[in-house]
Scaffold this motif. Structure first.
Motif, PDB file in Angstrom:
ATOM      1  N   SER A   1       0.839  -1.216   0.000  1.00 22.82           N
ATOM      2  CA  SER A   1       0.000   0.000   0.000  1.00 22.82           C
ATOM      3  C   SER A   1       0.863   1.250   0.000  1.00 22.82           C
ATOM      4  N   LEU A   2       2.061   1.142   0.602  1.00 22.27           N
ATOM      5  CA  LEU A   2       2.992   2.269   0.611  1.00 22.27           C
ATOM      6  C   LEU A   2       3.444   2.587  -0.818  1.00 22.27           C
ATOM      7  N   LEU A   3       3.708   1.483  -1.572  1.00 19.80           N
ATOM      8  CA  LEU A   3       4.221   1.676  -2.936  1.00 19.80           C
ATOM      9  C   LEU A   3       3.235   2.426  -3.821  1.00 19.80           C
ATOM     10  N   GLY A   4       1.949   2.371  -3.473  1.00 22.22           N
ATOM     11  CA  GLY A   4       0.935   3.083  -4.247  1.00 22.22           C
ATOM     12  C   GLY A   4       1.117   4.594  -4.217  1.00 22.22           C
ATOM     13  N   PHE A   5       1.820   5.086  -3.188  1.00 24.73           N
ATOM     14  CA  PHE A   5       2.009   6.544  -3.066  1.00 24.73           C
ATOM     15  C   PHE A   5       3.396   6.991  -3.514  1.00 24.73           C
ATOM     16  N   VAL A   6       4.231   6.010  -3.911  1.00 24.41           N
ATOM     17  CA  VAL A   6       5.597   6.335  -4.322  1.00 24.41           C
ATOM     18  C   VAL A   6       5.665   6.425  -5.843  1.00 24.41           C
ATOM     19  N   GLY A   7       6.525   7.286  -6.347  1.00 24.44           N
ATOM     20  CA  GLY A   7       6.740   7.314  -7.789  1.00 24.44           C
ATOM     21  C   GLY A   7       6.165   8.527  -8.465  1.00 24.44           C
ATOM     22  N   GLY A   8       5.583   9.430  -7.682  1.00 29.84           N
ATOM     23  CA  GLY A   8       5.086  10.675  -8.259  1.00 29.84           C
ATOM     24  C   GLY A   8       6.233  11.547  -8.758  1.00 29.84           C
ATOM     25  N   ALA A   9       5.883  12.630  -9.377  1.00 26.73           N
ATOM     26  CA  ALA A   9       6.903  13.505  -9.966  1.00 26.73           C
ATOM     27  C   ALA A   9       7.859  14.041  -8.921  1.00 26.73           C
ATOM     28  N   ASP A  10       7.354  14.138  -7.710  1.00 29.23           N
ATOM     29  CA  ASP A  10       8.157  14.774  -6.661  1.00 29.23           C
ATOM     30  C   ASP A  10       9.049  13.796  -5.882  1.00 29.23           C
ATOM     31  N   PHE A  11       9.059  12.504  -6.282  1.00 27.55           N
ATOM     32  CA  PHE A  11       9.765  11.477  -5.523  1.00 27.55           C
ATOM     33  C   PHE A  11      11.239  11.830  -5.292  1.00 27.55           C
ATOM     34  N   TRP A  12      11.959  12.049  -6.421  1.00 23.49           N
ATOM     35  CA  TRP A  12      13.407  12.304  -6.281  1.00 23.49           C
ATOM     36  C   TRP A  12      13.671  13.631  -5.587  1.00 23.49           C
ATOM     37  N   GLY A  13      12.765  14.588  -5.880  1.00 21.17           N
ATOM     38  CA  GLY A  13      12.913  15.895  -5.239  1.00 21.17           C
ATOM     39  C   GLY A  13      12.804  15.793  -3.721  1.00 21.17           C
ATOM     40  N   THR A  14      11.801  15.013  -3.264  1.00 23.69           N
ATOM     41  CA  THR A  14      11.623  14.834  -1.815  1.00 23.69           C
ATOM     42  C   THR A  14      12.806  14.066  -1.216  1.00 23.69           C
ATOM     43  N   LEU A  15      13.235  13.015  -1.968  1.00 21.66           N
ATOM     44  CA  LEU A  15      14.325  12.176  -1.472  1.00 21.66           C
ATOM     45  C   LEU A  15      15.602  12.974  -1.219  1.00 21.66           C
ATOM     46  N   TRP A  16      15.932  13.848  -2.164  1.00 17.05           N
ATOM     47  CA  TRP A  16      17.200  14.584  -2.051  1.00 17.05           C
ATOM     48  C   TRP A  16      17.033  15.989  -1.462  1.00 17.05           C
ATOM     49  N   SER A  17      15.843  16.273  -0.936  1.00 19.08           N
ATOM     50  CA  SER A  17      15.634  17.619  -0.367  1.00 19.08           C
ATOM     51  C   SER A  17      16.486  17.805   0.896  1.00 19.08           C
ATOM     52  N   SER A  18      16.800  19.049   1.187  1.00 20.49           N
ATOM     53  CA  SER A  18      17.681  19.312   2.344  1.00 20.49           C
ATOM     54  C   SER A  18      17.003  18.881   3.647  1.00 20.49           C
ATOM     55  N   ASP A  19      15.653  19.006   3.721  1.00 15.93           N
ATOM     56  CA  ASP A  19      14.946  18.586   4.939  1.00 15.93           C
ATOM     57  C   ASP A  19      15.090  17.085   5.157  1.00 15.93           C
ATOM     58  N   THR A  20      14.908  16.313   4.049  1.00 17.23           N
ATOM     59  CA  THR A  20      15.023  14.851   4.159  1.00 17.23           C
ATOM     60  C   THR A  20      16.448  14.458   4.564  1.00 17.23           C
ATOM     61  N   LEU A  21      17.428  15.041   3.859  1.00 13.55           N
ATOM     62  CA  LEU A  21      18.828  14.684   4.135  1.00 13.55           C
ATOM     63  C   LEU A  21      19.199  15.048   5.571  1.00 13.55           C
TER      64      LEU A  21
END
Lengths: 258, 353
Positions: free
Chosen positions: A24-44
């Protein structure tokens, strides 16, 4: 035979439940913002803070737990069963309650004295480490004691009769023989600290970049109804969790084969 | 070298009480007892691994009772030897040297023993790859190289097959002759006890029942239980007719008048004891105590024959071992002789403590 089938069904049922959650988690992954969120300064920042705090608290917990576990494994002393029971403390007390107790302690005279020494835990990195340490140290003692229980005391007895002191026999015989088990325990403690939420947010709050660990970031993203953002953070946590689990199983299997 | 005085030890409900024993330099003192007698407990107490409830342990005249195990100068070798599995053979052998004050002497002893016991090819081997006999050698050398001149060996040969065990007994005797350590060895094997022991002590139910020279203990068991433990299968109720010094005349149902050795003054009922393998069967009449019996069961094999004889005129069964593996017919009447010096008298009353 019927019970055997039922038991197997139960095991597969539990695995399926967890699998369903991951799917069910995978259903929300893969949007346009995925890589942006992953490498965002807040996430890091949350990842860096989580890794740092978990590593510090796990090391601290292992260092404190090791001699305690050795004592509990090797000696029977008055009150040892009570000490053993109290190790369950973080497991029976809710993490939020544990965090609240930490805060209350720093309102008491001894707590104020500790703060007077310059130890500031509220809304601080040291607060995260303290909360994670107190949540994991009991578990660390349990895990290490199980490892040490498997090392026959005869080895230490012989080492001592050959001239080694109690500490020397521990260092030269017990530690090398239990190294893999201790490492596996350390990894599990680290993983537990990494995922700690309740006590951490109660003590250290959720200051972005300062006390916002991965679990807290997930909670905050959910609060903003940002499911995509939360799913990225959950995936990162899952990655670390599954990796350490695999590593631990590998180490334990090698230890059993050795 | 080692002197244990009135040592009391406790482990749970079990208590070892009032143990006195000694080991001299170059002597092997064997402690024999059944499982659960407290043999291991006693070794742990002497090694300092268990606190003494009462009593004193002296090493070379110095009181070590309150010292930690590493300060006593006593090496303890447990039943499974406890060779360190994370170290290779050489590292195991050198373990004690790390903590020894006399490293040079230890190195010299180690080199000498490695050569003497041909351990050179094994030095880089892992412990898991060693045979039982190799492990025994490594454990003994490890203890001696650590500068320990007093060894406590806890049934070290119990897991070794019979042929190799004898070879290792010889190795231990040679090591004792070479380096003169004092050895306190516990075992439940009677043959091992009398092969290795210069002195033998018998431990039963937490108490030393008998202690003395090898021959003295072998020939004169102190009581019925000690005699049984030491492998005496023939113990018959007897009546003491007369006693003069160490010689006694008994009347024993089924055997008649018997002359036997006796230790101390016997009062009240007693038992006649003799070993089945020391009885002579058939042939011409010989000096000694004559007996007659009917073969009840016969077990030939392994170059000897075990006979169960029903003694005439009584319901007593006598166990006799005849060399040669000859077969005897059930019901056959046999004459046998018990040499006077091999027959002994033990009190039959309650066990003396």
């Amino acid at each position: 035979m019927k019970f055997r089938r039922l038991a197997l069904l139960s095991a597969f049922g539990i695995v399926s439940l967890y699998g369903l959650l991951v799917l069910s988690l995978l259903g929300f992954v893969g949007g346009a913002d995925f890589w942006g969120t992953l490498w965002s300064s807040d996430t890091l920042s949350a990842v860096r803070l989580s890794l740092l705090a978990a590593t510090a608290s796990a090391i601290l917990a292992m260092l404190v737990a090791l001699p305690a576990a050795w004592a509990l494994s090797r000696f029977r002393f008055p009150g040892s069963s009570w000490v053993d029971m109290f190790l369950e403390f973080p497991m029976i007390v809710s993490p939020a309650a544990l965090g609240a107790m930490i805060l209350m302690f720093f309102r008491t005279t001894p707590g104020e004295w500790v703060q007077g020494l310059g130890v500031d835990v509220v809304f601080a990195f040291s607060g995260i480490v303290l909360a994670q340490f107190l949540t994991t140290v009991g578990i660390a003692v349990r895990l290490i004691k199980a490892v040490l229980d498997e090392i026959p005391v005869r080895y230490e007895n012989v080492a001592r009769s050959l001239g080694a002191s109690s500490f020397q026999s521990f260092r030269s015989v017990v530690l090398p023989l239990s190294a893999r088990g201790l490492l596996a325990s350390g990894i599990l403690v680290w993983a537990k600290a990494l995922g700690e939420f309740g006590a951490t947010i109660t003590v250290a709050g959720s200051l972005p970049g300062k006390t916002e660990t991965l679990p807290i970031a997930i909670f905050l993203e959910l609060g903003k109804a940002n499911l995509e953002g939360a799913s990225v953070l959950i995936l990162i946590l899952l990655f670390f969790g599954v990796s350490v689990l695999a590593l631990t199983r590998l180490l334990v299997r090698r230890r059993n084969l050795a | 070298m080692l002197e244990v005085r009135d040592l009391w030890l406790e482990a749970g409900d079990f208590r070892l009480s009032g143990v006195d024993l000694g080991v001299e330099r170059g002597e092997c003192h064997v402690l024999i007892g059944p499982t659960g007698a407290g043999k291991t407990l006693l070794l742990e107490g002497i090694a300092g691994l268990l606190p003494a409830a009462k009593g004193t342990v002296l090493v070379d005249g110095g009181d070590v009772t309150s010292l930690s195990p590493e300060g006593r100068g006593i090496a303890y070798v447990p039943q499974d030897l406890a060779l360190f599995p994370h170290l290779d053979v050489e590292e195991n052998l050198r373990f004690g040297l790390r903590y020894s004050r006399a490293r040079e002497e230890g190195e010299r002893v180690l080199r000498d023993l490695i050569s003497f016991l041909e351990l050179g090819p094994l030095l880089k081997r892992r412990i898991a790859g060693l045979s039982g006999g190799e492990r025994q050698r490594v454990a003994l050398v490890r203890a001696l190289a650590a500068g320990r001149r007093l060894l406590l060996l806890d049934e070290p040969f119990s897991a070794i097959h019979a042929g190799l065990r004898r070879e290792l007994w010889r190795v231990l005797r040679e090591l004792i002759a070479r380096l003169s350590p004092g050895v306190l060895l516990v075992t439940h094997d009677v043959e091992e006890a009398f092969f290795l022991g210069d002195r033998v002590s018998v431990l039963l139910d937490g108490k030393i029942r008998q202690s003395g020279g090898r021959e003295e203990v072998y020939r004169n068991p102190a009581d019925r239980e000690v005699a049984r433990l030491l492998g005496v299968r023939n113990l018959f109720p007897a009546e003491l007719r007369s006693q003069e010094g160490e010689r006694a005349v008994l009347h024993c149902p089924g055997l008649g008048r018997i002359q036997a050795r006796v230790r101390g003054r016997i009062q009240g009922p007693c038992l006649l004891g003799f070993r089945g393998e020391e009885v002579q069967v058939g042939g011409e009449p010989r000096p000694g105590n004559e007996g007659r019996g009917v073969v009840r069961e016969c077990f030939p094999g392994g170059g000897k024959t075990l006979l169960l004889l029903g003694l005439q005129g009584s319901d007593q069964i006598c166990e006799i071992q005849v060399p040669g593996g000859e077969e005897f017919a059930v019901g056959e009447e046999l004459r046998f002789w018990i040499p006077e010096e091999k027959a002994f008298v033990v009190p039959s009353g309650e066990i003396r403590s």
